[in-house]
Design an enzyme around this catalytic site. Structure first.
Site, short mmCIF file in Angstrom:
data_model
loop_
_atom_site.label_atom_id
_atom_site.label_comp_id
_atom_site.label_asym_id
_atom_site.label_seq_id
_atom_site.Cartn_x
_atom_site.Cartn_y
_atom_site.Cartn_z
N LYS A 45 0.95 -1.36 -0.22
CA LYS A 45 -0.02 0.00 0.03
C LYS A 45 0.82 1.27 -0.06
CE LYS A 45 -0.25 -0.56 5.09
NZ LYS A 45 -1.01 -0.97 6.10
N TYR A 271 13.43 30.92 6.81
CA TYR A 271 12.29 31.95 7.20
C TYR A 271 12.03 32.16 8.74
CZ TYR A 271 10.23 31.31 2.58
OH TYR A 271 10.10 31.11 1.01
#
Ligand code: PLP
Length: 375
Positions: A45, A271
């Protein structure tokens, strides 16, 4: 100046290398832990745990995996398109996909009366006879599953639905990797044993029975029943130092130094000026960020990368497309290869450093990162 020739092994971009020979090693190791007649269901998966589902599944099919499991229908469809011919269990099917499930010969896990009714109706409408379905029981994870007390009732209902046949009965362990939860796990094991008896008694035939995930295979080998379901182990992680040493990580995330800066004391990096230099530091900017799967929790000194064998911590905030790392004292230059995780620098440890687990880190590497198949 950028000198790409300096480091011949550099990928020159961010790449997730997928080593199929490591996959083979892990498959063989896991198979060596199960009894000869026990089937192996390969859990592929989420793009085979963030790697590359088609190539991984084809390799496992070639190696002899008996069954595949995916979470959602579209993942099963992709496997069929890629040439997977073995049975594929869809662990968490949605009603909207029942027709596709039948059209592509996928096998749904049924975990509630609602699903059972809905899927039986679609199977009947589509003219199916004895379509294989899998009954999932909740033995303590409290996520998906029929209640154990209803096992006999569910089986007697299905028995009189000619369009369905129970291919298997299964449950899922909540803490198979945790020795502190051994008593809880043993309760789950006992509950599952009782469920199997009730189901078989009502059905009059014996579906496959399966319970163990990777840590279950390694820690509860006496409860393999007819099949085991392994995901994380195939990709190289055993949730335990001893097993980790026998398994090999399949995926290696590599990148490259885009730019190097000399930062003076008092300057900041990134940032919000989250990193502030108290002494001069040398930084390297790398072309991968949270949009590639390195989440913000890896920033500000928690996460790290490896450059020429040295550990370089991530400084400041992780940006969308980039991270900055501290390479003070590391002999490196622009264009050099950088290892984020791989065989020598475990994704397990990197994940732990940021308070998460290997499953999250490896499945989160986004589709923007090119996959390169080796081995
Ligand atoms: C994901 C999953 C597995 C695989 O578990 P691993 O710990 O990765 O081996 C097995 N069974 C079910 C029901 C799952 O959802």
């Amino acid at each position: 100046m950028l000198r790409p020739d300096n480091n011949k092994t550099s990928t020159g971009e961010t790449v997730l290398e997928i080593d199929l020979s490591a996959l083979e090693n892990n498959y063989r190791y896991l198979v060596s832990h199960i009894a000869p007649g026990t089937r192996f269901m390969a859990v592929v998966k989420a793009f085979a745990y963030g790697s590359e589902a088609a190539r991984i599944a084809l390799k496992l099919q070639e190696l002899g995996a008996d069954y595949f499991a995916v979470a959602y229908t579209n993942e099963g469809v992709a496997l069929r398109d890629a040439g997977i011919t073995r049975p594929i269990l869809v662990l968490h099917p949605q009603p909207i996909s029942y027709k596709t499930i039948i059209a592509r010969c996928l096998e749904p896990a049924l975990y509630s009366e609602n699903l059972l009714e809905g899927f039986a109706k679609t199977a009947r409408d589509e003219g199916q006879k004895e379509y294989p379905v899998h009954l999932k029981f909740n033995t303590g994870l409290n996520r998906l599953g029929f209640t154990p007390e209803h096992a006999g009732k569910i089986a007697s209902e299905i028995k009189i639905i000619p369009c369905l046949r129970v291919a298997s009965v299964f449950s899922h362990l909540a803490a198979s990797e945790d020795p502190a939860e051994k008593e809880f796990t043993k309760d789950q094991l006992r509950s599952f044993a009782r469920i199997c008896i009730s189901v078989e008694k009502e059905l009059g035939y014996r579906p496959l029975r399966h319970l163990l995930n990777t840590s279950g295979i390694l820690n509860y080998p006496d409860h393999q029943y007819d099949m085991v379901r392994s995901g994380i182990g195939l990709y190289g992680f055993g949730n335990d130092a001893v097993y980790d040493s026998k398994l090999t990580p399949v995926a290696s995330l590599k990148t490259v130094i885009s730019q190097i800066h000399e930062i003076g004391a008092g300057e900041s990096v990134g940032y919000n000026r989250a990193f502030r230099a108290s002494t001069p530091v040398r930084t390297a900017t790398l072309p991968l960020g949270h949009a590639d799967g390195i989440g913000r929790q890896y920033g500000n000194g928690k996460g790290y990368v490896t450059i020429r064998g040295n550990r370089a911590p991530i400084i400041g905030n992780v940006c969308m497309d980039m991270i900055m790392v501290d390479v003070t004292g590391i002999d490196c230059r622009e264009g050099d290869e950088v290892v984020v995780f791989g065989k020598e620098s475990s994704a397990d440890l990197l994940a732990a450093a940021a308070g998460t687990i290997s499953y999250e880190l490896i499945t989160g590497i986004s589709q923007r990162v090119r996959r390169k198949i080796t081995g």
